[in-house]
Enzyme design. Structure first.
Site, mmCIF file in Angstrom:
data_model
loop_
_atom_site.group_PDB
_atom_site.id
_atom_site.type_symbol
_atom_site.label_atom_id
_atom_site.label_comp_id
_atom_site.label_asym_id
_atom_site.label_seq_id
_atom_site.Cartn_x
_atom_site.Cartn_y
_atom_site.Cartn_z
ATOM 1 N N HIS A 128 -7.963 70.149 12.896
ATOM 2 C CA HIS A 128 -7.648 68.932 13.656
ATOM 3 C C HIS A 128 -8.162 69.030 15.098
ATOM 4 O O HIS A 128 -8.873 68.143 15.578
ATOM 5 C CB HIS A 128 -6.131 68.707 13.647
ATOM 6 C CG HIS A 128 -5.679 67.511 14.425
ATOM 7 N ND1 HIS A 128 -5.451 66.287 13.854
ATOM 8 C CD2 HIS A 128 -5.424 67.351 15.757
ATOM 9 C CE1 HIS A 128 -5.076 65.427 14.791
ATOM 10 N NE2 HIS A 128 -5.049 66.058 15.962
ATOM 11 N N GLU A 129 -7.832 70.119 15.763
ATOM 12 C CA GLU A 129 -8.250 70.255 17.171
ATOM 13 C C GLU A 129 -9.767 70.394 17.281
ATOM 14 O O GLU A 129 -10.374 69.832 18.193
ATOM 15 C CB GLU A 129 -7.528 71.433 17.841
ATOM 16 C CG GLU A 129 -6.013 71.283 17.962
ATOM 17 C CD GLU A 129 -5.550 70.006 18.668
ATOM 18 O OE1 GLU A 129 -6.319 69.428 19.461
ATOM 19 O OE2 GLU A 129 -4.414 69.576 18.409
ATOM 20 N N HIS A 175 -11.417 67.071 17.268
ATOM 21 C CA HIS A 175 -11.459 66.404 18.586
ATOM 22 C C HIS A 175 -12.661 66.873 19.409
ATOM 23 O O HIS A 175 -13.270 66.092 20.120
ATOM 24 C CB HIS A 175 -10.183 66.694 19.372
ATOM 25 C CG HIS A 175 -8.978 65.938 18.911
ATOM 26 N ND1 HIS A 175 -9.007 64.602 18.585
ATOM 27 C CD2 HIS A 175 -7.693 66.339 18.740
ATOM 28 C CE1 HIS A 175 -7.785 64.209 18.234
ATOM 29 N NE2 HIS A 175 -6.971 65.255 18.310
ATOM 30 N N HIS A 192 -7.749 60.221 16.883
ATOM 31 C CA HIS A 192 -6.688 60.166 15.868
ATOM 32 C C HIS A 192 -6.966 59.067 14.862
ATOM 33 O O HIS A 192 -7.447 57.998 15.207
ATOM 34 C CB HIS A 192 -5.322 60.009 16.527
ATOM 35 C CG HIS A 192 -4.884 61.278 17.176
ATOM 36 N ND1 HIS A 192 -4.094 61.332 18.283
ATOM 37 C CD2 HIS A 192 -5.166 62.574 16.847
ATOM 38 C CE1 HIS A 192 -3.884 62.597 18.616
ATOM 39 N NE2 HIS A 192 -4.535 63.369 17.765
ATOM 40 N N CYS A 193 -6.660 59.365 13.605
ATOM 41 C CA CYS A 193 -7.003 58.494 12.489
ATOM 42 C C CYS A 193 -5.728 57.886 11.907
ATOM 43 O O CYS A 193 -4.745 58.603 11.712
ATOM 44 C CB CYS A 193 -7.726 59.330 11.443
ATOM 45 S SG CYS A 193 -8.183 58.402 9.986
ATOM 46 N N CYS A 202 -5.440 61.959 6.317
ATOM 47 C CA CYS A 202 -6.620 62.530 6.991
ATOM 48 C C CYS A 202 -6.196 63.644 7.951
ATOM 49 O O CYS A 202 -5.167 63.548 8.620
ATOM 50 C CB CYS A 202 -7.344 61.424 7.761
ATOM 51 S SG CYS A 202 -8.735 61.994 8.740
ATOM 52 N N CYS A 207 -10.951 62.082 6.211
ATOM 53 C CA CYS A 207 -11.154 60.886 5.384
ATOM 54 C C CYS A 207 -12.648 60.527 5.435
ATOM 55 O O CYS A 207 -13.401 61.107 6.213
ATOM 56 C CB CYS A 207 -10.295 59.727 5.890
ATOM 57 S SG CYS A 207 -10.847 59.033 7.460
ATOM 58 N N CYS A 251 -13.871 59.415 8.968
ATOM 59 C CA CYS A 251 -14.004 60.512 9.945
ATOM 60 C C CYS A 251 -15.155 61.447 9.569
ATOM 61 O O CYS A 251 -15.824 61.993 10.454
ATOM 62 C CB CYS A 251 -12.698 61.291 10.056
ATOM 63 S SG CYS A 251 -11.383 60.366 10.871
HETATM 64 ZN ZN LIG Z 1 -4.898 65.317 17.888
HETATM 65 ZN ZN LIG Z 2 -9.760 59.957 9.236
#
Ligand SMILES: [Zn+2]
Ligand SMILES: [Zn+2]
Length: 186
Positions: A134-135, A138, A144-145, A150, A169, A172
């Site tokens: 996740h990080e 970025h 953010h989704c 996701c 997803c 993304c």
């Molecule tokens: Zn985040």
């Molecule tokens: Zn996504």
């Protein structure tokens, strides 16, 4: 001159981080982002970022330091720490990233909450993997989704983390490919 193929995503453990956790993180980073990974501790501790009043560590300060220490062949660096992180507007964060920048960090401090002992290692490792992906997302400019499955979905609690998948997803994924292509022609 650094060849495109020499760029790596560095995993930078700070303090006490179990190799059991780093292995799956490394594997998933490689599979999702397509870069080779390497483990390289860049910081011995993060005491410089300690806020004595909160007894927590200011993650933004750590990110600045990490970005400055990164080797030239670093496409991105993800630090993993066991101390509790914060940014001033929030009580705590599981991690923080420089959006479109070089560095991100995750904390394992709160990721062991509410796990049954029978599935501890599995659930815990899966959470750490998800937070790292996740990080890093970025740092590749992903925001953010709204899709709650996701990996880029924003999580407030560990229950939210457990609910989402460890994959991007389709939307993304396309954005990630665009950003990787942009980085490759630079
Ligand atoms: Zn985040
Ligand atoms: Zn996504």
């Amino acid at each position: 001159m650094i060849l495109q193929s020499e760029y790596k995503i560095f995993i930078s453990p700070i303090g006490n981080v179990d190799l059991e956790v780093i292995k799956p993180v490394s594997r998933e980073i490689n599979s999702i982002f397509g870069y080779q990974t390497d483990v390289l501790p860049l910081l011995e501790d993060v005491n410089f970022a300690l806020d004595p009043a909160r007894n927590q560590y200011h993650s933004t300060q750590i990110l600045e330091k990490l970005a400055g220490l990164a080797l030239p062949q670093t496409i991105k660096v993800v630090a993993i720490t066991d101390v509790d992180l914060f940014i001033p507007i929030l009580t705590h964060v599981y991690g923080e990233a420089q959006l479109g920048g070089k560095a991100c960090i995750i904390s394992t401090y709160r990721l062991n909450e509410g796990i049954s002992p029978t599935s501890f290692t599995e659930t815990y490792c899966f959470r750490v993997v998800k937070e790292a992906i996740h990080e890093l997302g970025h740092t590749f400019k992903l925001r953010h989704c709204p899709d709650h499955t996701c990996i880029m979905h924003y999580c407030r609690t560990v229950e939210d983390v457990d609910r989402k998948s460890d994959q991007l997803c389709r939307y993304c994924s396309v954005l990630l490919e665009d950003e990787k292509n942009r980085l490759a022609v630079k």
